[in-house]
Motif scaffolding. Sequence first.
Motif, mmCIF file in Angstrom:
data_model
loop_
_atom_site.group_PDB
_atom_site.id
_atom_site.type_symbol
_atom_site.label_atom_id
_atom_site.label_comp_id
_atom_site.label_asym_id
_atom_site.label_seq_id
_atom_site.Cartn_x
_atom_site.Cartn_y
_atom_site.Cartn_z
ATOM 1 N N ASP A 1 29.777 86.816 25.503
ATOM 2 C CA ASP A 1 29.803 88.267 25.687
ATOM 3 C C ASP A 1 28.759 88.709 26.709
ATOM 4 O OD1 ASP A 1 30.707 90.922 24.954
ATOM 5 O OD2 ASP A 1 28.833 91.136 23.842
ATOM 6 N N SER A 2 27.548 88.269 26.526
ATOM 7 C CA SER A 2 26.449 88.678 27.408
ATOM 8 C C SER A 2 26.663 88.196 28.842
ATOM 9 C CB SER A 2 25.130 88.139 26.864
ATOM 10 O OG SER A 2 24.082 88.394 27.755
ATOM 11 N N LYS A 3 26.923 86.908 28.991
ATOM 12 C CA LYS A 3 27.113 86.339 30.334
ATOM 13 C C LYS A 3 28.382 86.862 30.994
ATOM 14 C CE LYS A 3 23.670 83.321 30.444
ATOM 15 N NZ LYS A 3 22.669 83.232 31.452
ATOM 16 N N THR B 1 30.957 81.710 31.974
ATOM 17 C CA THR B 1 31.019 81.486 30.520
ATOM 18 C C THR B 1 31.519 80.099 30.142
ATOM 19 O OG1 THR B 1 33.239 82.470 30.405
ATOM 20 C CG2 THR B 1 31.354 83.939 30.036
ATOM 21 N N THR C 1 28.641 80.248 21.791
ATOM 22 C CA THR C 1 28.571 81.386 20.873
ATOM 23 C C THR C 1 29.201 82.628 21.493
ATOM 24 O OG1 THR C 1 26.436 82.211 21.637
ATOM 25 C CG2 THR C 1 26.406 80.500 19.918
ATOM 26 N N PHE C 2 29.728 83.479 20.629
ATOM 27 C CA PHE C 2 30.303 84.730 21.096
ATOM 28 C C PHE C 2 29.256 85.557 21.827
ATOM 29 C CE2 PHE C 2 30.926 89.272 20.493
ATOM 30 C CZ PHE C 2 32.147 89.443 21.117
ATOM 31 N N GLU C 3 28.051 85.577 21.301
ATOM 32 C CA GLU C 3 26.987 86.374 21.911
ATOM 33 C C GLU C 3 26.703 85.930 23.341
ATOM 34 O OE1 GLU C 3 26.752 85.004 18.840
ATOM 35 O OE2 GLU C 3 26.880 86.846 17.647
ATOM 36 N N ASP C 4 26.659 84.621 23.564
ATOM 37 C CA ASP C 4 26.415 84.107 24.910
ATOM 38 C C ASP C 4 27.572 84.434 25.852
ATOM 39 O OD1 ASP C 4 23.978 83.073 24.166
ATOM 40 O OD2 ASP C 4 24.699 81.016 23.960
#
Length: 101
Positions: free
Chosen positions: A60-62, A50, A55-58
């Motif tokens: 979070d996903s990674k 990370t 972004t939070f989405e990136d």
Amino acid sequence: MEATKVSKIVKRAGVAQGTFYLYFPSKNSVITALAQEMLESVLVAVRMETEGLQTFEDVDSKGISAACYQMGEYRDVFAILNNGGGVVEDPLECNSLQTRS
């Protein structure tokens, strides 16, 4: 783990019983050491994956993907750790394990 004897652990590990006690004061301390190693490994993997993401989405996903992959590397001990290694009556007590960041 409760029924497992130190003699069985050292035999499987291929070390002398005295060597075991140089590193671990008890069977329960092995559980703590495994949990600590796994947690630190997961955190390192998440941080590496990370780093630099915006972004939070990136993140979070990674981060979730990295954590799941790394926990898969510890699949053989994860089930033991997940229920307290058979050394605590309440599995929720395991949540008290924390890493030094």
